[in-house]
Scaffold this motif. Structure first.
Motif, mmCIF file in Angstrom:
data_model
loop_
_atom_site.group_PDB
_atom_site.id
_atom_site.type_symbol
_atom_site.label_atom_id
_atom_site.label_comp_id
_atom_site.label_asym_id
_atom_site.label_seq_id
_atom_site.Cartn_x
_atom_site.Cartn_y
_atom_site.Cartn_z
ATOM 1 N N ASN A 191 0.859 -1.195 0.000
ATOM 2 C CA ASN A 191 0.000 0.000 0.000
ATOM 3 C C ASN A 191 0.889 1.237 0.000
ATOM 4 O OD1 ASN A 191 -2.341 -1.710 2.064
ATOM 5 N ND2 ASN A 191 -2.758 -0.967 0.007
ATOM 6 N N TYR A 192 1.550 1.449 -1.131
ATOM 7 C CA TYR A 192 2.634 2.426 -1.161
ATOM 8 C C TYR A 192 2.152 3.858 -0.962
ATOM 9 C CZ TYR A 192 5.446 -1.474 -2.801
ATOM 10 O OH TYR A 192 6.093 -2.685 -2.900
ATOM 11 N N ASP A 193 0.999 4.232 -1.538
ATOM 12 C CA ASP A 193 0.525 5.603 -1.350
ATOM 13 C C ASP A 193 0.243 5.876 0.124
ATOM 14 O OD1 ASP A 193 0.703 6.044 -4.042
ATOM 15 O OD2 ASP A 193 -1.454 5.922 -4.429
ATOM 16 N N GLU A 194 -0.389 4.911 0.781
ATOM 17 C CA GLU A 194 -0.715 5.085 2.195
ATOM 18 C C GLU A 194 0.543 5.124 3.055
ATOM 19 O OE1 GLU A 194 -1.992 2.943 0.095
ATOM 20 O OE2 GLU A 194 -4.186 3.050 0.157
ATOM 21 N N LEU A 195 1.478 4.214 2.777
ATOM 22 C CA LEU A 195 2.729 4.203 3.538
ATOM 23 C C LEU A 195 3.498 5.503 3.330
ATOM 24 C CD1 LEU A 195 3.881 0.540 2.799
ATOM 25 C CD2 LEU A 195 3.109 1.430 5.006
ATOM 26 N N ALA A 196 3.484 6.007 2.100
ATOM 27 C CA ALA A 196 4.205 7.249 1.808
ATOM 28 C C ALA A 196 3.593 8.425 2.563
ATOM 29 C CB ALA A 196 4.196 7.513 0.309
ATOM 30 N N GLY A 197 2.255 8.455 2.641
ATOM 31 C CA GLY A 197 1.610 9.522 3.388
ATOM 32 C C GLY A 197 1.985 9.497 4.854
ATOM 33 N N TYR A 227 12.316 20.711 5.757
ATOM 34 C CA TYR A 227 13.506 20.440 6.570
ATOM 35 C C TYR A 227 14.125 19.097 6.198
ATOM 36 C CZ TYR A 227 16.236 19.997 10.920
ATOM 37 O OH TYR A 227 17.228 19.856 11.848
ATOM 38 N N GLU A 228 15.432 19.103 5.966
ATOM 39 C CA GLU A 228 16.214 17.890 5.743
ATOM 40 C C GLU A 228 15.671 17.015 4.606
ATOM 41 O OE1 GLU A 228 16.607 15.988 9.568
ATOM 42 O OE2 GLU A 228 18.232 17.333 10.154
ATOM 43 N N LEU A 229 15.166 17.666 3.574
ATOM 44 C CA LEU A 229 14.789 16.937 2.368
ATOM 45 C C LEU A 229 16.017 16.753 1.491
ATOM 46 C CD1 LEU A 229 11.458 18.662 1.239
ATOM 47 C CD2 LEU A 229 11.745 16.592 2.616
ATOM 48 N N GLN A 230 15.907 15.818 0.547
ATOM 49 C CA GLN A 230 16.938 15.688 -0.469
ATOM 50 C C GLN A 230 16.225 15.496 -1.806
ATOM 51 O OE1 GLN A 230 20.320 13.917 0.983
ATOM 52 N NE2 GLN A 230 21.553 14.228 -0.829
ATOM 53 N N GLY A 231 15.694 16.632 -2.313
ATOM 54 C CA GLY A 231 14.929 16.573 -3.551
ATOM 55 C C GLY A 231 13.463 16.282 -3.289
ATOM 56 N N ASN A 232 12.749 15.815 -4.321
ATOM 57 C CA ASN A 232 11.310 15.611 -4.195
ATOM 58 C C ASN A 232 10.917 14.147 -4.046
ATOM 59 O OD1 ASN A 232 11.774 14.754 -6.790
ATOM 60 N ND2 ASN A 232 10.843 16.542 -7.764
ATOM 61 N N THR A 233 11.875 13.297 -3.664
ATOM 62 C CA THR A 233 11.578 11.913 -3.292
ATOM 63 C C THR A 233 12.171 11.657 -1.917
ATOM 64 O OG1 THR A 233 11.640 11.180 -5.592
ATOM 65 C CG2 THR A 233 11.812 9.483 -3.911
ATOM 66 N N SER A 283 9.177 4.622 -1.057
ATOM 67 C CA SER A 283 9.681 5.895 -1.569
ATOM 68 C C SER A 283 8.491 6.837 -1.688
ATOM 69 C CB SER A 283 10.341 5.721 -2.934
ATOM 70 O OG SER A 283 11.471 4.882 -2.849
ATOM 71 N N ALA A 284 8.563 7.980 -1.028
ATOM 72 C CA ALA A 284 7.465 8.952 -1.056
ATOM 73 C C ALA A 284 7.771 10.036 -2.077
ATOM 74 C CB ALA A 284 7.265 9.563 0.322
ATOM 75 N N HIS A 285 6.854 10.217 -3.020
ATOM 76 C CA HIS A 285 6.995 11.251 -4.045
ATOM 77 C C HIS A 285 6.176 12.453 -3.595
ATOM 78 C CE1 HIS A 285 8.936 8.177 -6.432
ATOM 79 N NE2 HIS A 285 7.931 7.382 -6.121
ATOM 80 N N SER A 294 -4.085 20.023 7.500
ATOM 81 C CA SER A 294 -4.090 18.757 6.763
ATOM 82 C C SER A 294 -2.953 18.738 5.751
ATOM 83 C CB SER A 294 -5.425 18.548 6.044
ATOM 84 O OG SER A 294 -5.539 19.415 4.929
ATOM 85 N N VAL A 295 -2.419 17.538 5.522
ATOM 86 C CA VAL A 295 -1.331 17.325 4.560
ATOM 87 C C VAL A 295 -1.736 16.151 3.682
ATOM 88 C CG1 VAL A 295 1.113 16.834 4.250
ATOM 89 C CG2 VAL A 295 0.352 18.156 6.232
ATOM 90 N N SER A 296 -1.715 16.359 2.366
ATOM 91 C CA SER A 296 -2.140 15.315 1.426
ATOM 92 C C SER A 296 -1.354 15.450 0.127
ATOM 93 C CB SER A 296 -3.649 15.437 1.156
ATOM 94 O OG SER A 296 -3.950 16.707 0.590
ATOM 95 N N GLY A 297 -1.684 14.606 -0.838
ATOM 96 C CA GLY A 297 -1.056 14.684 -2.155
ATOM 97 C C GLY A 297 0.210 13.867 -2.305
ATOM 98 N N ILE A 298 0.516 13.015 -1.333
ATOM 99 C CA ILE A 298 1.743 12.216 -1.375
ATOM 100 C C ILE A 298 1.467 10.904 -2.123
ATOM 101 C CG2 ILE A 298 3.591 11.195 -0.002
ATOM 102 C CD1 ILE A 298 3.203 14.236 0.384
#
Length: 615
Positions: free
Chosen positions: A214-220, A289-295, A302-304, A319-323
């Protein structure tokens, strides 16, 4: 507490962002409202290394004391309210802390099952010495062929054939082992070096009974964990826009809660009545904070994050969404530390008139009196000028700046010789020379050098272990992700169709237009910016190019550095990674701001030309 049939969002309260956060925050998170899980991140990258040698020699308990204190204070509430706890405060020895907690549970006759996660400590497999070639333990950034390693990245290879002792090596584990433990009935799971967000991912994964695909859910849930892992950093701490708020409300901000829905989206909140605040700006700051690009990478997903969306949904609720998610890479990060040698610093003061020439003279004098053989044995000798005297100062302090002379060498005597050279200057110093207190900072001390490595997930033996009494510890291997997906070349681009402005401009500080956050990823610095006014986004998007960032770095820029740039259009943010600017990083960076936390406000303090039409 069992999972509810209606699959409501799981409420995950974080109680620690590093080992210095007060232990009582766990108790506060448990008692100030209803939560399902308490998580805690106690480990900065150097925590484990600092205590590793003492622990192996039986002179350190291995776990973080604040983790134990928090559990000791809160254990009755945990049992009474059915809260599950997942923390990485086990550090070097999660088993030792788990046994200690089990003893407390037994003493109080509580119905709590305690487990610990093992498998992150790779020192037995990779140590006791550093590798003799680059290929034996690949650097984390070696896959990025556009970057040039910092000068001392591979310093351990150049030691005259003498092996360099490794101090510690810990892989960043994901969430699957924790989930296995929860599914087998654990109420408290003590971890070592799991990734910062892994306890939060595991809480949501277990609660919603997701599968490991469930990659979308795990990424969120990964991004939810990223947002709350640093405790008060999302509730007003380290907030670039703090100066617009009442300072009394920022003295002791409350810690955050992530309410993670079954689709992986989340609402970030805090207990009512606690200080601090959560709004769209604090969320955007912590997100960057402490990102390394958009992944954003984790061992399980891997969260996009390019399409992230942030929206206020209530008082102190965002709220935070769209991941989106995809399978993780086949490798994970391994933080390796080794004996770097010795370091020292001299802190020297100058007051007022002619300061620049004073430091010129002092540097020439010091270099003159350091023997040639000592100079040849130094790894680092830097003369860092800190501050600029105020014009027409009102006090001597306003007129005073200092020089930081930073020295490292594999040889302790070499470092000491540099400090002693100051004695040769004696009364030859410039007018107005003075030092703070005494020269104790000049005494050589050993330091740990950092090497972020990349290892195969298949080489990790991750195991969940239950403390059932003290003579029986059943253990269960937790396997590996079912699929891997290797990363391609990281996105890196300037604005595609920047808006052009032909009107007059007004000079103003960038910080009057933009907020953001900066930090470190090993030897790399990352920094993100966003405007407080949406109308300013087209200008900021076009203004902050890679070339502009090179210019903003000013004298800190070096041609060996490499810049990556991406955008997050829905939250109006631009993000940069500057490879190599922090040297080896962490405990072995020579920079005064070795973790890059001050870089954002340095850039925000610069004057820029802003089109008057947008103001």
């Amino acid at each position: 507490m069992s999972r509810p049939s209606e699959a409501r969002p799981v409420r995950v309260a974080n109680c620690s962002g590093y080992h210095g956060d007060p232990a009582f925050e766990m108790y506060r998170q448990a008692t100030l409202g209803d939560v399902d899980f308490i998580t805690g991140d106690y480990l900065a990258e150097v925590n484990l290394a600092n205590n590793a040698q003492a622990w192996r020699n039986g002179k350190h308990p291995g776990y973080e004391p604040t983790a134990w204190d928090g559990l000791r204070q809160t254990i009755d509430v945990i049992a009474q309210k059915g809260i599950r706890v997942v923390i990485n405060g086990g550090a070097l020895d999660p088993k030792a802390l788990a046994i200690k907690v089990e003893a407390l549970v037994s003493e109080k006759n509580l119905k709590l099952r305690v487990a610990y996660l093992s498998g992150d400590d790779l020192y037995p497999a990779l140590g006791p010495n550093m590798p003799t070639t680059k290929e034996k333990l690949r650097h984390l950034d070696s896959v990025n062929t556009s970057t040039v390693p910092a000068e001392l990245t591979y310093a351990f290879l150049d030691n005259g054939g003498v092996p360099v002792p490794m101090v510690s090596a810990h892989a960043y584990l994901g969430a699957r082992g924790i989930v296995d433990g929860l599914r087998q009935g654990a109420d408290i799971i003590i971890c070592g070096r799991v990734a910062d967000a892994s306890p939060v991912i595991a809480a949501a994964w277990f609660w919603h009974d997701w599968s490991d695909t469930n990659y979308d859910e795990l990424a969120g849930s990964l991004i939810a964990g990223h947002l709350i892992e640093c405790s008060a950093y999302v509730t007003g701490g380290n907030f670039a826009g703090f100066d617009k708020y009442e300072l009394d409300n920022l003295v002791a901000p409350g810690f955050p809660i992530a309410e993670i829905a079954t689709n992986g989206s989340c609402v970030i909140a805090k207990h009512p009545g606690t200080d601090g605040f959560i709004n769209v700006d604090t969320i955007r700051c912590q997100f960057l904070y402490e990102l390394q690009g958009n992944t954003y990478l984790n061992s399980d997903v891997s969260a996009h994050i390019a399409d992230v969306r942030v929206e206020k949904v209530g008082e102190d609720r965002v709220s935070v969404s769209g991941i989106r998610g995809s399978p993780p890479p086949s490798t994970t990060k391994c933080a390796v530390f080794y004996q770097g040698g010795y370091e020292a610093q001299l802190l020297l003061n100058a007051t007022g008139y002619g300061t620049a020439k004073k430091w010129d003279l002092l540097e020439r004098q010091l270099r003159h009196f350091i023997p040639v053989e000592t100079m040849n044995d130094l790894e680092t000798l830097e003369f860092q000028r800190v501050g600029v005297p105020a014009q027409n100062p009102c006090s001597q302090l306003e007129s005073t700046t200092y020089l930081r002379v930073f020295i490292t060498s594999r040889n302790e005597k070499t470092v000491a010789v540099v400090a002693k050279a100051m004695g040769n200057i004696s009364l030859k110093h410039f007018s107005g020379f003075h030092a703070s207190l005494d020269m104790r900072t000049a005494i050589p001390r050993p330091f740990l050098a950092y090497y972020p490595a990349m290892i195969k997930q298949s080489d990790i033996n991750e195991t969940i272990n239950f403390i059932d009494g003290f003579d029986k510890i059943p253990s269960f291997g937790t396997g590996h992700p079912p699929r891997y997906e290797e990363l391609g070349i990281r996105d890196n681009y300037d604005p595609k169709n920047p808006q052009m402005y032909t009107c007059n401009t007004r000079q103003m500080r960038l910080g009057d237009i933009a907020l953001g956050r900066s930090g470190d990823k090993g030897g790399n610095l990352n920094v993100g910016f966003f405007p407080t006014n949406p109308a300013h986004w087209p200008w900021l998007q076009g203004y902050l190019t890679r070339e502009r960032m090179r210019q903003l770095l000013g004298k800190d820029w070096h041609d060996s550095f490499f810049i990556e740039r991406v955008e997050f259009p829905h939250i109006h943010a631009v993000h940069f990674v500057v490879y190599g600017v922090l040297g080896r990083g962490v405990s072995s960076s020579s920079r005064l701001d070795g973790f890059g936390k001050g870089f954002l406000d340095y850039v925000r303090d610069k004057f820029v030309e802003v089109p008057v039409d947008i103001l």
